[in-house]
Every structure is written in C-alpha cells, then in structure tokens.
Design a protein around this motif. Structure first.
Motif, PDB file in Angstrom:
ATOM      1  N   GLN A  41     -11.312 -14.576   7.515  1.00  0.00           N
ATOM      2  CA  GLN A  41     -12.732 -14.931   7.401  1.00  0.00           C
ATOM      3  C   GLN A  41     -13.176 -15.817   8.565  1.00  0.00           C
ATOM      4  N   MET A  42     -12.332 -16.793   8.901  1.00  0.00           N
ATOM      5  CA  MET A  42     -12.726 -17.732   9.973  1.00  0.00           C
ATOM      6  C   MET A  42     -12.818 -17.008  11.322  1.00  0.00           C
ATOM      7  N   ASN A  43     -11.828 -16.163  11.637  1.00  0.00           N
ATOM      8  CA  ASN A  43     -11.862 -15.467  12.923  1.00  0.00           C
ATOM      9  C   ASN A  43     -12.994 -14.451  12.991  1.00  0.00           C
ATOM     10  N   CYS A  44     -13.296 -13.827  11.848  1.00  0.00           N
ATOM     11  CA  CYS A  44     -14.404 -12.867  11.808  1.00  0.00           C
ATOM     12  C   CYS A  44     -15.711 -13.602  12.134  1.00  0.00           C
ATOM     13  N   LYS A  45     -15.908 -14.757  11.519  1.00  0.00           N
ATOM     14  CA  LYS A  45     -17.132 -15.543  11.730  1.00  0.00           C
ATOM     15  C   LYS A  45     -17.182 -16.097  13.154  1.00  0.00           C
ATOM     16  N   ILE A  46     -16.064 -16.674  13.599  1.00  0.00           N
ATOM     17  CA  ILE A  46     -16.035 -17.255  14.952  1.00  0.00           C
ATOM     18  C   ILE A  46     -16.301 -16.166  15.994  1.00  0.00           C
ATOM     19  N   SER A  47     -15.612 -15.028  15.854  1.00  0.00           N
ATOM     20  CA  SER A  47     -15.803 -13.920  16.803  1.00  0.00           C
ATOM     21  C   SER A  47     -17.246 -13.446  16.804  1.00  0.00           C
ATOM     22  N   SER A  48     -17.835 -13.323  15.618  1.00  0.00           N
ATOM     23  CA  SER A  48     -19.202 -12.790  15.568  1.00  0.00           C
ATOM     24  C   SER A  48     -20.172 -13.768  16.232  1.00  0.00           C
ATOM     25  N   LEU A  49     -19.987 -15.067  16.022  1.00  0.00           N
ATOM     26  CA  LEU A  49     -20.872 -16.050  16.667  1.00  0.00           C
ATOM     27  C   LEU A  49     -20.702 -16.012  18.187  1.00  0.00           C
ATOM     28  N   ILE A  50     -19.462 -15.856  18.634  1.00  0.00           N
ATOM     29  CA  ILE A  50     -19.220 -15.816  20.085  1.00  0.00           C
ATOM     30  C   ILE A  50     -19.773 -14.523  20.688  1.00  0.00           C
ATOM     31  N   PHE A  51     -19.566 -13.403  20.006  1.00  0.00           N
ATOM     32  CA  PHE A  51     -20.124 -12.143  20.520  1.00  0.00           C
ATOM     33  C   PHE A  51     -21.650 -12.222  20.614  1.00  0.00           C
ATOM     34  N   LYS A  52     -22.286 -12.841  19.601  1.00  0.00           N
ATOM     35  CA  LYS A  52     -23.759 -12.973  19.644  1.00  0.00           C
ATOM     36  C   LYS A  52     -24.185 -13.831  20.836  1.00  0.00           C
ATOM     37  N   LEU A  53     -23.455 -14.919  21.056  1.00  0.00           N
ATOM     38  CA  LEU A  53     -23.754 -15.801  22.191  1.00  0.00           C
ATOM     39  C   LEU A  53     -23.622 -15.028  23.514  1.00  0.00           C
ATOM     40  N   LEU A  54     -22.556 -14.233  23.624  1.00  0.00           N
ATOM     41  CA  LEU A  54     -22.336 -13.491  24.870  1.00  0.00           C
ATOM     42  C   LEU A  54     -23.400 -12.410  25.062  1.00  0.00           C
ATOM     43  N   GLU A  55     -23.736 -11.698  23.974  1.00  0.00           N
ATOM     44  CA  GLU A  55     -24.808 -10.683  24.051  1.00  0.00           C
ATOM     45  C   GLU A  55     -26.097 -11.319  24.556  1.00  0.00           C
ATOM     46  N   ALA A  56     -26.410 -12.506  24.006  1.00  0.00           N
ATOM     47  CA  ALA A  56     -27.648 -13.204  24.390  1.00  0.00           C
ATOM     48  C   ALA A  56     -27.622 -13.587  25.869  1.00  0.00           C
ATOM     49  N   ASN A  57     -26.423 -13.629  26.439  1.00  0.00           N
ATOM     50  CA  ASN A  57     -26.276 -13.975  27.855  1.00  0.00           C
ATOM     51  C   ASN A  57     -25.948 -12.759  28.727  1.00  0.00           C
ATOM     52  N   ILE A  75     -18.011 -14.416  31.401  1.00  0.00           N
ATOM     53  CA  ILE A  75     -17.685 -14.824  30.025  1.00  0.00           C
ATOM     54  C   ILE A  75     -17.053 -16.210  30.050  1.00  0.00           C
ATOM     55  N   ASN A  76     -16.179 -16.438  31.026  1.00  0.00           N
ATOM     56  CA  ASN A  76     -15.539 -17.756  31.135  1.00  0.00           C
ATOM     57  C   ASN A  76     -16.577 -18.852  31.372  1.00  0.00           C
ATOM     58  N   ASP A  77     -17.544 -18.591  32.244  1.00  0.00           N
ATOM     59  CA  ASP A  77     -18.602 -19.588  32.510  1.00  0.00           C
ATOM     60  C   ASP A  77     -19.387 -19.893  31.240  1.00  0.00           C
ATOM     61  N   ILE A  78     -19.778 -18.835  30.526  1.00  0.00           N
ATOM     62  CA  ILE A  78     -20.591 -19.014  29.310  1.00  0.00           C
ATOM     63  C   ILE A  78     -19.793 -19.777  28.259  1.00  0.00           C
ATOM     64  N   LEU A  79     -18.541 -19.361  28.049  1.00  0.00           N
ATOM     65  CA  LEU A  79     -17.750 -19.973  26.976  1.00  0.00           C
ATOM     66  C   LEU A  79     -17.283 -21.390  27.322  1.00  0.00           C
ATOM     67  N   THR A  80     -16.959 -21.628  28.593  1.00  0.00           N
ATOM     68  CA  THR A  80     -16.562 -22.984  28.991  1.00  0.00           C
ATOM     69  C   THR A  80     -17.701 -23.952  28.703  1.00  0.00           C
ATOM     70  N   ASP A  81     -18.887 -23.542  29.089  1.00  0.00           N
ATOM     71  CA  ASP A  81     -20.072 -24.358  28.867  1.00  0.00           C
ATOM     72  C   ASP A  81     -20.315 -24.575  27.370  1.00  0.00           C
ATOM     73  N   PHE A  82     -20.219 -23.499  26.612  1.00  0.00           N
ATOM     74  CA  PHE A  82     -20.466 -23.582  25.170  1.00  0.00           C
ATOM     75  C   PHE A  82     -19.428 -24.472  24.478  1.00  0.00           C
ATOM     76  N   PHE A  83     -18.148 -24.243  24.775  1.00  0.00           N
ATOM     77  CA  PHE A  83     -17.108 -25.056  24.120  1.00  0.00           C
ATOM     78  C   PHE A  83     -17.207 -26.525  24.558  1.00  0.00           C
ATOM     79  N   ASN A  84     -17.627 -26.782  25.794  1.00  0.00           N
ATOM     80  CA  ASN A  84     -17.847 -28.176  26.198  1.00  0.00           C
ATOM     81  C   ASN A  84     -18.844 -28.842  25.263  1.00  0.00           C
ATOM     82  N   GLN A  85     -19.898 -28.117  24.916  1.00  0.00           N
ATOM     83  CA  GLN A  85     -20.898 -28.672  23.985  1.00  0.00           C
ATOM     84  C   GLN A  85     -20.274 -28.946  22.607  1.00  0.00           C
TER      85      GLN A  85
END
Ligand code: TMP
Ligand code: ASP
Length: 242
Positions: free
Chosen positions: A48-64, A158-168
């Motif tokens: 459940q946790m990985n499904c939710k985490i993955s879906s939130l990250i995929f949405k973030l990446l799509e938006a970018n 993807i690395n730029d987007i996720l590095t920035d996001f995880f920093n937040q």
C-alpha cells in the motif's frame, strides 16, 4: 485478452490484464527481497505504501513533463498503468556514493559526486543484473542510440525534479533505479515504480549512517524499523503534495 489474468509476477509486484488491452493492473506486494532474492521477507503494509508513494511521484513527474505509465489507483495497493514493453535496462542515477558504487570503486559511502552518475544494468536475474557499458548495451540491442540518449535526458531531468522535491521533504535523494518502456508508437515512457524499494533516501535530520536510512537498506542491512521508515517517507511526501 480477458481481464484479471496474471501476466507476470515479479519479486515485489504482480501484473494483471484488464478489460482494456492497453491498460494493465499492478498489484504491489508486501514481499521484499534483496541480493538477487537470496534474502526474502515481508514488510507489512509495503504494498500500500509503495503504491501510494509511486503514484504521488508519478503524478509529480507527469506535471513536470515526464511521460509515465501511471493512470490511477483503483485500490490502495493496485495501480492501473498504460501497457508498455519494458526495456530490460535498470537505469541507476546516483548523487552520493553508496551501495554497489562503493563496493566496486572504493569510493567512501556518503561522498557527494561531482555530477549525477547515470549507470545502466542489464535486467537479468540469472546474470545478477550486471553493470553495462554503453557499447555493450548497444551491441546487445537493448536500446537504440537515440533511445539511450532520451533515457539519459529523462533520467537527469527526473533526478533534478526528485532531488528538489525530496529536499523539500527534508530527505536526501542518494540514488535511485528507474525502468522505461515503449508504448505502441515506440514512445519512451517511465514505468515500474519509484519508492523506498528503488531509492536510497536519507533523513536530513540524522547524520548517523544507520539512523538516517529511510529506504530498503533498512531491510537489506537488518537495521529494523523498516515499516516506520517507509511510513515516514509517505507522510513527508503527502505533507508536500497536499
Ligand atoms: P546499488 O547501489 O545496489 O547498485 O543500488 C542502486 C540503487 O538502485 C538503489 O537506490 C537501490 C536500487 N536498486 C533497485 O531498485 N533494485 C535492485 O535490484 C538493486 C540492486 C538496486
Ligand atoms: N530487488 C533486488 C532483489 O532481490 C535487490 C535489491 O533491491 O537489493 O533481488
């Protein structure tokens, strides 16, 4: 094709058909493996946790601007995805030295890399996912030179987007593994999952090399508190996305 047929079972997920031939259903399991499945266990609630985490990250990446296979989650541990043909390449992006990079090069864990390192492994369990060179990958025809160029461009973005996001989220993105697929028109699409199973995530508020670990290394290295670390990653992502 009839629906709800099991098409493929991997170590952490099962893929099912749906009534739409272009759409598949991914079920995220609680099962965890490491070291090419020599170590096996369960992380309660991981699916459940990985499904939710993955879906939130995929949405973030799509938006970018990154095309992903994600459609939606009809249930807490199930994700509907676009059908793609997975390229048998594990693309690894590293910002900080850890894991096999340290074992293979002697670099000290925690060394900040001068630039993001993009590596390719052959997704083949019987060969133990060996590291590939660019020329090996091309000789093996795992991708065309154009696809490889696009994979590298996407991986760095993807690395730029996720590095920035995880920093937040007060989390350091140490490294991660992604996989790509091709759709019916041969478009390159980000597939598989992005979760604490496939990333190294270090809590910025901790300096201790064991306490800072928020990812599957807790399971790999028997550090304990695996479930609560995954839960903490999910909560921090939720806090940043809602
Ligand atoms: P490594 O340092 O063990 O090569 O791992 C690099 C990254 O890739 C790390 O974030 C964990 C992830 N990974 C997977 O997702 N699947 C795997 O099978 C392996 C070996 C690593
Ligand atoms: N997923 C891999 C396996 O069991 C390894 C890992 O993530 O460390 O084989």
């Amino acid at each position: 094709m009839s629906s709800n047929q099991k098409l493929y079972e991997g170590k952490a997920k099962i893929l099912y058909s749906t009534e739409d031939p272009e759409i598949l259903l991914t079920y995220f399991k609680d099962d965890a493996t490491a070291f090419n499945a020599q170590k096996r266990g369960k992380i309660v609630g991981k699916g459940q946790m990985n499904c939710k985490i993955s879906s939130l990250i995929f949405k973030l990446l799509e938006a970018n601007g990154i095309p992903t296979h994600f459609i939606d989650c009809p249930e807490v541990d199930k994700m509907r995805v676009r059908r793609v043909k997975i390229l048998p390449i594990e693309v690894i992006i590293r910002n900080i030295a850890a894991g096999s990079l340290c074992r293979q090069t002697g670099l000290t864990e925690g060394t900040v890399l001068k630039f993001p390192l993009v590596e390719y492994c052959y997704k083949n369990d019987s060969l133990q996912d060996p590291l590939l060179t660019r020329d090996r990958l091309l000789i093996m025809e795992l991708a065309t030179p154009e696809q490889l160029e696009q994979i590298r461009t996407f991986a760095l973005k993807i690395n730029d987007i996720l590095t920035d996001f995880f920093n937040q989220c007060q989390i350091t993105l140490v490294d991660f593994k992604i996989e790509f697929g091709l759709d019916g028109e041969n478009n390159l699409i980000l597939a598989d999952e992005i979760s604490p199973d496939s990333c190294r995530l270090w809590d910025k508020s901790q300096t201790d090399p064991n306490l800072r670990v928020m990812d599957k290394d807790r399971f790999r290295r028997d550090l304990g508190n695996v479930e609560s670390a995954y839960q903490q990653v999910l909560e921090r992502i939720l806090a940043q996305t809602s």
